[in-house]
Enzyme design. Structure first.
Site, PDB file in Angstrom:
ATOM      1  N   THR A  83     -23.796   9.570   7.586  1.00 23.93           N
ATOM      2  CA  THR A  83     -22.579   9.109   8.227  1.00 23.93           C
ATOM      3  C   THR A  83     -23.125   8.186   9.284  1.00 23.93           C
ATOM      4  OG1 THR A  83     -21.291  11.118   7.742  1.00 23.93           O
ATOM      5  CG2 THR A  83     -20.699   9.989   9.762  1.00 23.93           C
ATOM      6  N   ASN A 119     -19.381   9.836   3.428  1.00 26.85           N
ATOM      7  CA  ASN A 119     -19.730  11.250   3.277  1.00 26.85           C
ATOM      8  C   ASN A 119     -21.207  11.355   2.927  1.00 26.85           C
ATOM      9  OD1 ASN A 119     -19.500  13.960   3.438  1.00 26.85           O
ATOM     10  ND2 ASN A 119     -18.710  14.251   1.386  1.00 26.85           N
ATOM     11  N   ASP A 175     -15.645  16.973   0.978  1.00 28.16           N
ATOM     12  CA  ASP A 175     -15.426  17.598   2.287  1.00 28.16           C
ATOM     13  C   ASP A 175     -14.251  18.579   2.252  1.00 28.16           C
ATOM     14  OD1 ASP A 175     -17.507  16.963   3.918  1.00 28.16           O
ATOM     15  OD2 ASP A 175     -16.535  15.309   4.936  1.00 28.16           O
ATOM     16  N   SER A 177     -13.194  17.412   8.554  1.00 29.15           N
ATOM     17  CA  SER A 177     -14.380  16.639   8.943  1.00 29.15           C
ATOM     18  C   SER A 177     -15.135  17.359  10.046  1.00 29.15           C
ATOM     19  CB  SER A 177     -13.935  15.278   9.454  1.00 29.15           C
ATOM     20  OG  SER A 177     -15.039  14.551   9.943  1.00 29.15           O
ATOM     21  N   SER A 178     -16.397  17.018  10.166  1.00 35.06           N
ATOM     22  CA  SER A 178     -17.176  17.468  11.322  1.00 35.06           C
ATOM     23  C   SER A 178     -17.409  16.330  12.302  1.00 35.06           C
ATOM     24  CB  SER A 178     -18.538  17.997  10.863  1.00 35.06           C
ATOM     25  OG  SER A 178     -18.370  19.126  10.055  1.00 35.06           O
ATOM     26  N   GLY A 201     -24.375  13.447  10.389  1.00 35.33           N
ATOM     27  CA  GLY A 201     -25.103  14.687  10.099  1.00 35.33           C
ATOM     28  C   GLY A 201     -24.271  15.803   9.512  1.00 35.33           C
ATOM     29  N   GLY A 202     -23.102  15.495   8.883  1.00 35.81           N
ATOM     30  CA  GLY A 202     -22.305  16.584   8.306  1.00 35.81           C
ATOM     31  C   GLY A 202     -22.024  17.621   9.387  1.00 35.81           C
TER      32      GLY A 202
END
Ligand code: GLY
Length: 569
Positions: A378, A398, A420, A449-450, A470-471
């Site tokens: 990301t 993603n 996601d 989402s993170s 970084g997810g």
């Protein structure tokens, strides 16, 4: 000044060691400037943003130019075919949050990624069925129309030129394109193979990457705006290619896409105001809950990087991610219990459940299944302009290079954001995250989402602009940078450079970045943590205002750059 010099001369012998200490800077230094700062993942994009600021654009204008430039020069995450979040705090103190994240297509359904054997398929990760409806182009146009000031074409032109004339392939880009994981995926799709793998012969560092199809797409966006992407030639080409490959996105999906402007989530920590991402990001709730738990402790007394400090941080992470798995999803589809998750009594109960001496096994917090941890792509950039408006953008395809699909004649990669969602509620997605019904797939829904672009304010003044890719590690990375500034008094560069940890409840592993001492690792093992070492976590782009200077800090973990402008325009 003369008096100081003479004092120094007189006492030079006895004070020499001390003077060396204070005059040789004790830590890595950020870039400093007074009238504006741009920090991004890639130097051409940073330059594009700086040029906009220096020619009278505001931070929103610069954010649009950077987003479009990254779509050319950082193809693993920069994008036209993805989506993201833009957090803006204006110089007058008002803030807003622009959600241009991908949405599920109208034909999406809860079990669309479950195969005949009852197992989740790989279709949410690679190929024409993995994409949500892209939001980036409409999101950037929305931000510009409402809050920008420069002509749209001036913001698109730098990206057109980078695509049409090309740019030198960096070592990092060449290596990532050659890596087995990436090349195996891009090789499956003829346009991706031709454009990004040089037809299978691969780019070397220093080669020029020219992207004529992308240049033409960007020219249409420059001349016709987002309408081209959602209704015009680009939309028709994209929908036709999808149809040819049994994909899910349709012309109607593109036409119906809507940007959503939301109220940012805000909270307090030790006298600072934290302005952050609301649902459908799980990041803002996470940061505020975890910092709330830490605020009631003396977790920092051992110092930054001490085993006792890291233990307390890891235990708060473990607890938040258990909540995340259960309670977080698209607020337009599911009532996310934000106030319950941030309730003071609830936060106290989380704090009380932490044993300062021992790790709580994740199985005692919530049952679950251990899976492999994977990294993510990301990208985040931070911008402050001469008036003090701050913009934090995190946007994404993603996974690295998204779905690996480049639609014919368009030159840009599509996202795999459908992963996601919980492709199979209760089972891990590609980040090893367990997610529940709140994040199950439904038509037009936004995947959880993170991503958590965040701005910190003290006494009404801007203090920090921060974010990371970084997810799920994004949430923990961003929190640690904030803690480094507030609790450990680090400058922007130190705060970014400090090694990081990550815990996401399941798998029950404390992920530690290279850079901690073996003694610290041993102490954490003795407390019962299962340690997993990784080369790096996150890629922060931060700007800190220290009262005099804007400090810009790119992340030395990758090839980020910060450029400040000293011009008072
Ligand atoms: N795709 C990464 C995120 O939104 O968390």
């Amino acid at each position: 000044m003369a008096a100081v010099k003479s004092t120094m001369r007189r006492r030079s012998f006895s004070l020499l060691p001390f003077l060396l200490l204070v005059t040789s800077l004790p830590a890595r230094q950020p870039v400093r400037a007074k009238h504006g700062m741009v920090v991004t993942r890639e130097s051409n994009a940073t330059d594009a943003g700086e040029t906009v600021l220096e020619s009278g654009g505001n931070a929103v204008d610069a954010a649009v130019a950077v987003g479009l430039a990254l779509a050319v020069t950082h193809p693993s995450a920069g994008n036209l075919g993805g989506g993201g979040f833009m957090l803006i705090r204006f110089a007058n103190g008002r803030s807003t949050f622009i959600d241009f994240r991908e949405r599920a297509p109208a034909t999406a359904s809860r079990n669309m990624y479950i195969g005949p054997d009852g197992k989740a398929t790989q279709d949410s990760v690679t190929g024409y069925r993995a994409s949500g409806v892209p939001g980036t182009v409409k999101g950037l146009e929305y931000a510009h129309r409402k809050y920008g000031r420069k002509p749209w074409k001036d913001l698109v032109n730098p990206a057109v030129s980078l695509a049409a004339k090309g740019f030198p392939v960096s070592w990092a880009l060449a290596e990532s394109l050659k890596s087995k994981g990436t090349s195996d995926r891009l090789n499956q799709f003829s346009e991706s193979k031709r454009i990004f793998l040089k037809g299978g012969t691969y780019y070397s560092t220093g080669d020029t990457l020219v992207q004529p199809e992308l240049a033409r797409t960007l020219e249409r966006i420059r001349d016709q705006g987002a309408r081209d992407f959602y209704e015009g030639e680009t939309a028709h080409l994209l929908a036709a290619d999808m149809k040819d490959h049994h994909g899910t996105l349709t012309l109607a999906d593109l036409h119906d896409y809507k940007v959503i402007e939301r109220q940012p989530l805000t909270g307090n920590y030790r006298g600072y105001t934290i302005i952050t991402a609301p649902p459908p990001s799980s990041g803002g709730v996470g940061i505020l809950q975890m910092m709330g738990v830490l605020e009631g402790t003396d977790y920092a007394k051992g110092g930054a990087g001490a085993a006792s400090t890291l233990h307390m941080i890891a235990e708060t992470m473990r607890r938040y991610f258990a909540d995340r798995s259960e309670y977080m999803g698209d607020p337009d589809y599911y009532k996310v219990p934000v106030s319950a998750l941030l309730n003071a009594r609830y936060i106290s109960s989380l704090r009380e459940s932490i044993d300062p001496a021992r790790a709580t096994p994740s199985s005692q917090i919530h049952p679950g299944k251990l899976t492999a941890y994977e990294s993510s792509e990301t990208t985040h950039y931070s911008i402050v302009d001469s008036e003090g408006t701050a913009v934090a953008v995190t946007y994404t395809l993603n996974g690295g290079f998204g779905s690996a699909v480049t639609p014919a004649k368009l030159g840009f990669l599509l996202n795999n954001e459908m992963d996601d969602f919980a492709p199979k509620p209760g089972e891990a997605n590609m980040y090893g995250l367990i997610q529940g019904e709140a994040n199950a797939i439904a038509p037009l829904k936004t995947p959880l989402s993170s991503m958590v672009p965040t701005i910190v304010v003290k006494d009404g003044k801007l203090r920090l602009v921060v974010g990371s890719p970084g997810g799920p590690t994004i949430i923990n990375t961003v929190m640690q940078v904030i803690l480094n500034v507030i609790d450990f008094d680090m400058n922007a560069q130190e705060a970014v450079d400090q090694p990081r940890i990550h815990h996401q409840w399941l798998p029950d592993a404390l992920v530690m970045e290279r850079g901690f001492s073996p003694d610290t690792v041993a102490l954490l093992k003795a407390k019962g943590h299962r340690i997993r070492s990784v080369p790096m976590l996150g890629e922060v782009a931060a700007i800190l205002f220290d009262g005099t200077w804007l400090q810009g800090a790119a992340d030395g973990r990758t090839a980020g750059t910060a450029t400040g402008t000293a011009k008072g325009y």
